[in-house]
Motif scaffolding. Structure first.
Motif, PDB file in Angstrom:
ATOM      1  N   SER A 159      -0.921   1.189   5.179  1.00  0.00           N
ATOM      2  CA  SER A 159       0.362   1.853   5.345  1.00  0.00           C
ATOM      3  C   SER A 159       0.208   3.125   6.190  1.00  0.00           C
ATOM      4  CB  SER A 159       0.958   2.212   3.984  1.00  0.00           C
ATOM      5  OG  SER A 159       1.435   1.057   3.339  1.00  0.00           O
ATOM      6  N   PRO A 160       1.286   3.561   6.817  1.00  0.00           N
ATOM      7  CA  PRO A 160       1.206   4.788   7.615  1.00  0.00           C
ATOM      8  C   PRO A 160       0.958   6.006   6.745  1.00  0.00           C
ATOM      9  CG  PRO A 160       3.479   4.056   7.396  1.00  0.00           C
ATOM     10  CD  PRO A 160       2.625   2.951   6.840  1.00  0.00           C
ATOM     11  N   ALA A 161       0.491   7.062   7.377  1.00  0.00           N
ATOM     12  CA  ALA A 161       0.280   8.314   6.663  1.00  0.00           C
ATOM     13  C   ALA A 161       1.624   8.909   6.250  1.00  0.00           C
ATOM     14  CB  ALA A 161      -0.479   9.297   7.544  1.00  0.00           C
ATOM     15  N   TRP A 162       1.625   9.672   5.173  1.00  0.00           N
ATOM     16  CA  TRP A 162       2.823  10.414   4.778  1.00  0.00           C
ATOM     17  C   TRP A 162       3.025  11.541   5.781  1.00  0.00           C
ATOM     18  CZ3 TRP A 162       2.819  15.051   1.151  1.00  0.00           C
ATOM     19  CH2 TRP A 162       4.133  15.472   0.881  1.00  0.00           C
ATOM     20  N   ASP A 163       4.257  11.760   6.204  1.00  0.00           N
ATOM     21  CA  ASP A 163       4.524  12.790   7.202  1.00  0.00           C
ATOM     22  C   ASP A 163       4.587  14.196   6.622  1.00  0.00           C
ATOM     23  OD1 ASP A 163       6.971  12.854   5.901  1.00  0.00           O
ATOM     24  OD2 ASP A 163       8.106  11.963   7.550  1.00  0.00           O
ATOM     25  N   ASP A 207       0.870  -1.174   0.000  1.00  0.00           N
ATOM     26  CA  ASP A 207       0.000   0.000   0.000  1.00  0.00           C
ATOM     27  C   ASP A 207       0.908   1.226   0.000  1.00  0.00           C
ATOM     28  OD1 ASP A 207      -2.519  -1.290   0.184  1.00  0.00           O
ATOM     29  OD2 ASP A 207      -2.242  -1.589   2.332  1.00  0.00           O
ATOM     30  N   LEU A 208       0.629   2.191  -0.871  1.00  0.00           N
ATOM     31  CA  LEU A 208       1.406   3.421  -0.865  1.00  0.00           C
ATOM     32  C   LEU A 208       1.154   4.188   0.431  1.00  0.00           C
ATOM     33  CD1 LEU A 208       0.930   4.647  -4.555  1.00  0.00           C
ATOM     34  CD2 LEU A 208       2.725   3.193  -3.604  1.00  0.00           C
ATOM     35  N   LEU A 209       2.046   5.093   0.757  1.00  0.00           N
ATOM     36  CA  LEU A 209       1.901   5.878   1.979  1.00  0.00           C
ATOM     37  C   LEU A 209       0.581   6.647   1.978  1.00  0.00           C
ATOM     38  CD1 LEU A 209       5.521   7.289   2.304  1.00  0.00           C
ATOM     39  CD2 LEU A 209       4.485   5.449   3.634  1.00  0.00           C
ATOM     40  N   GLY A 210      -0.115   6.585   3.098  1.00  0.00           N
ATOM     41  CA  GLY A 210      -1.403   7.251   3.197  1.00  0.00           C
ATOM     42  C   GLY A 210      -2.539   6.458   2.606  1.00  0.00           C
ATOM     43  N   HIS A 211      -2.284   5.224   2.203  1.00  0.00           N
ATOM     44  CA  HIS A 211      -3.279   4.356   1.585  1.00  0.00           C
ATOM     45  C   HIS A 211      -3.347   3.022   2.335  1.00  0.00           C
ATOM     46  CE1 HIS A 211      -2.211   7.178  -1.618  1.00  0.00           C
ATOM     47  NE2 HIS A 211      -3.326   6.877  -2.239  1.00  0.00           N
TER      48      HIS A 211
END
Length: 246
Positions: free
Chosen positions: A50-54, A43-47
């Motif tokens: 996966s963790p949220a993008w910082d 899963d891409l970041l924020g999806h």
């Protein structure tokens, strides 16, 4: 980043599959299964899981750095839409990790600079940015869905609409890499030496045809295909037709 696997037992995966914006790894499961792939699907970041993008630095770079630990051996890399732009960058920056590229409508908009299609694209995204900056993420998501989604906005479930609206900042966060080409990927595309398969839907945005033409022109070992009756989301709507090209 969360890594989920499908289609293999007792062997290491030989394929990396990268999904589009506002989706998650499950979007590519039908294609992985139809093609019988031994694949890792993050899963891409924020999806997804996966963790949220910082929010620090460049969004595409953050995803590339998060994905690299999953590429434990040279792999066939399949990327759809924004995932396709990450796949291209991986091939340019880490050619030792890529044996083959399959790009399904990679939204590397910078490759269409100077074309009429680029002007139309900019108009579409000006409206999206305007809606988001004015505090109307629902309108931004609706406009984005009209250009790159499946079916009518009204047919989507409320939770899907809400998730898309919440994810719109990530769509726009990709702009420096895919519209402005801040990583100078376009100039390095001739360095790609692996086979490249380009796949797009027959009913695609005009800018996608321009992007495909540019890639095919600068990477000689490219084969281009069009899925009849498909749009931007061909991996979801026509997985068997896409799988047949793999």
């Amino acid at each position: 980043m969360v890594a989920l696997h499908t289609g293999w037992t007792g062997h290491s995966p030989d394929t990396l599959m990268l999904h589009c914006s506002l989706a998650r790894h499950e979007a590519l499961l039908p294609l992985a299964q139809a093609a019988g792939l031994r694949a890792v699907l993050p899963d891409l970041l924020g999806h997804g899981q996966s963790p949220a993008w910082d929010g620090k630095g460049d969004y595409q770079t953050a995803n590339l750095n998060a994905i690299l630990p999953l590429v434990t051996r040279p792999m066939h890399v399949i990327g759809h839409s924004f995932g396709g732009t990450i796949a291209l960058r991986l091939a340019v920056e880490r050619p030792d990790l890529v044996t083959r590229l399959t790009l399904i409508e990679p939204v590397f908009f910078a490759l269409a600079t100077g074309t009429d299609a680029m002007q139309a694209h900019r108009a579409t995204f000006r409206a999206i940015r305007s809606a988001l900056s004015s505090g109307d993420p629902d309108a931004a998501a609706r406009k984005f869905h009209a250009a790159y989604g499946i079916g009518g906005w009204g047919a989507l479930k409320p939770q899907v609409k809400q998730a898309m609206a919440a994810g719109m900042p990530l769509v726009l966060a990709a702009a420096p890499a895919i519209e402005d080409d801040i990583h100078d990927v376009a100039a390095r595309l001739p360095q790609v030496r692996v086979p490249v398969t380009l796949i797009r839907g027959e009913i695609c945005q005009p800018i996608m045809a321009e992007i495909h033409e540019t890639i095919a022109r600068v990477i000689p070992q490219t084969q281009s295909h069009i899925i009849a009756g498909a749009g931007h989301m061909a991996p979801l709507t026509h997985p068997k037709a896409v799988a047949a090209l793999l």
